[in-house]
Design a protein around this motif. Structure first.
Motif, PDB file in Angstrom:
ATOM      1  N   ARG A   1     -14.638 -45.944 -36.359  1.00 17.04           N
ATOM      2  CA  ARG A   1     -14.856 -47.000 -37.085  1.00 17.04           C
ATOM      3  C   ARG A   1     -16.237 -46.923 -37.833  1.00 17.04           C
ATOM      4  O   ARG A   1     -17.326 -47.168 -37.397  1.00 17.04           O
ATOM      5  CB  ARG A   1     -14.781 -48.243 -36.226  1.00 17.04           C
ATOM      6  CG  ARG A   1     -13.650 -48.858 -36.792  1.00 17.04           C
ATOM      7  CD  ARG A   1     -13.538 -50.420 -35.872  1.00 17.04           C
ATOM      8  NE  ARG A   1     -12.178 -50.533 -35.346  1.00 17.04           N
ATOM      9  CZ  ARG A   1     -11.768 -50.308 -34.326  1.00 17.04           C
ATOM     10  NH1 ARG A   1     -12.597 -50.160 -32.873  1.00 17.04           N
ATOM     11  NH2 ARG A   1     -10.369 -50.271 -34.252  1.00 17.04           N
ATOM     12  N   TYR A  18     -17.186 -38.560 -35.881  1.00 12.47           N
ATOM     13  CA  TYR A  18     -16.798 -38.580 -34.688  1.00 12.47           C
ATOM     14  C   TYR A  18     -17.824 -37.748 -33.908  1.00 12.47           C
ATOM     15  O   TYR A  18     -18.580 -37.016 -34.240  1.00 12.47           O
ATOM     16  CB  TYR A  18     -15.663 -37.253 -34.693  1.00 12.47           C
ATOM     17  CG  TYR A  18     -14.305 -37.854 -35.354  1.00 12.47           C
ATOM     18  CD1 TYR A  18     -13.433 -38.624 -34.698  1.00 12.47           C
ATOM     19  CD2 TYR A  18     -14.086 -37.744 -36.698  1.00 12.47           C
ATOM     20  CE1 TYR A  18     -12.211 -39.287 -35.183  1.00 12.47           C
ATOM     21  CE2 TYR A  18     -13.128 -38.345 -37.405  1.00 12.47           C
ATOM     22  CZ  TYR A  18     -12.020 -38.922 -36.560  1.00 12.47           C
ATOM     23  OH  TYR A  18     -10.974 -39.526 -37.408  1.00 12.47           O
ATOM     24  N   HIS A  64     -15.248 -47.602 -31.679  1.00 13.58           N
ATOM     25  CA  HIS A  64     -15.244 -46.147 -31.876  1.00 13.58           C
ATOM     26  C   HIS A  64     -16.532 -45.712 -32.598  1.00 13.58           C
ATOM     27  O   HIS A  64     -16.401 -45.548 -33.803  1.00 13.58           O
ATOM     28  CB  HIS A  64     -14.095 -46.139 -33.001  1.00 13.58           C
ATOM     29  CG  HIS A  64     -12.734 -46.288 -32.086  1.00 13.58           C
ATOM     30  ND1 HIS A  64     -11.946 -45.667 -31.337  1.00 13.58           N
ATOM     31  CD2 HIS A  64     -12.126 -47.418 -31.790  1.00 13.58           C
ATOM     32  CE1 HIS A  64     -11.192 -45.966 -31.139  1.00 13.58           C
ATOM     33  NE2 HIS A  64     -10.950 -47.152 -31.115  1.00 13.58           N
ATOM     34  N   SER A 114     -11.060 -41.322 -32.604  1.00 15.64           N
ATOM     35  CA  SER A 114     -10.866 -42.294 -33.919  1.00 15.64           C
ATOM     36  C   SER A 114     -12.454 -42.653 -33.950  1.00 15.64           C
ATOM     37  O   SER A 114     -13.262 -42.703 -33.232  1.00 15.64           O
ATOM     38  CB  SER A 114     -10.079 -43.588 -33.355  1.00 15.64           C
ATOM     39  OG  SER A 114      -9.982 -44.511 -34.498  1.00 15.64           O
ATOM     40  N   ALA A 148     -15.939 -42.419 -30.038  1.00 15.69           N
ATOM     41  CA  ALA A 148     -15.598 -41.831 -31.261  1.00 15.69           C
ATOM     42  C   ALA A 148     -14.942 -40.301 -31.430  1.00 15.69           C
ATOM     43  O   ALA A 148     -15.380 -39.707 -32.207  1.00 15.69           O
ATOM     44  CB  ALA A 148     -16.584 -42.178 -32.470  1.00 15.69           C
TER      45      ALA A 148
END
Length: 195
Positions: A90, A109, A67, A88, A85
């Motif tokens: 990370r 994102y 992500h 979601s 991304a």
């Protein structure tokens, strides 16, 4: 796309081998190359797919799963992108020092725009805020695409074509002052519903 059985591999071999497309661009979930801490490169999938990609002149591969955004340095003449991304994130998941990352972004994102014009593939990764994170042009390597009319002689894999210099980032367009805000678009069944 993390498990490939024999019928899937035979299907892929047949499709790649019979394709007359100018560009061969597989896209699937699990990345063959990734600097992700959480998932990273799927080496068993790479062992099965990469030889087919090299043999059949694949130009670019798009994957997700990790992500974040990562443009991987060309591997065996193929460009790999991880674009995971959009829904979601990370944060901080790209491991530094893997030697794979050409450009990486794991703090917000993003989405990608890709356009092909002849032997040039233009790409742009854009953050949620509208800022361009990465962009460039991949010039298709000689021997790829429809120009490849005869099998290549055995030998080392084709060299990767260079990525053109990154164009200057452009500001995100905004509505002129005094423009009323847009109304959300709703399906007809919901347009009369109370808000």
């Amino acid at each position: 796309s993390n498990y490939m059985d024999r019928p899937q591999l035979e299907w892929l071999q047949k499709e790649l081998g019979s394709s007359g497309s100018e560009w061969k661009i597989p896209f699937f979930h699990h990345p063959l190359y990734s600097s992700g801490r959480t998932h990273g490169s799927n080496e068993s999938l790479r062992a099965r797919l990469e030889p087919l990609f090299v043999e059949h002149g694949v130009d670019v591969v798009f994957t997700g799963h990790d992500h974040f955004y990562e443009r991987v340095k060309p591997q065996k003449g193929i460009y790999y992108f991880v674009s995971g991304a959009g829904g979601s994130l990370r944060k901080g998941d790209i491991r530094p020092g893997t030697g794979l990352t050409e450009v990486g972004f794991d703090t917000d994102y993003h989405f990608m725009l890709v356009e092909i014009d002849g032997r040039d593939l233009y790409f742009q990764a854009i953050a949620r805020t509208g800022k361009t994170l990465d962009s460039g042009v991949i010039h298709q390597a000689e021997g790829h695409g429809v120009e490849k009319s005869v099998p290549l002689a055995p030998g080392p894999p084709l060299p990767a074509a260079p990525v053109a210099p990154k164009p200057q980032a452009q500001p995100t367009p905004s509505a002129p002052p005094g423009t009323p805000p847009s109304e959300p678009l709703l399906p007809p069944a919901l347009s009369n519903a109370p808000r």
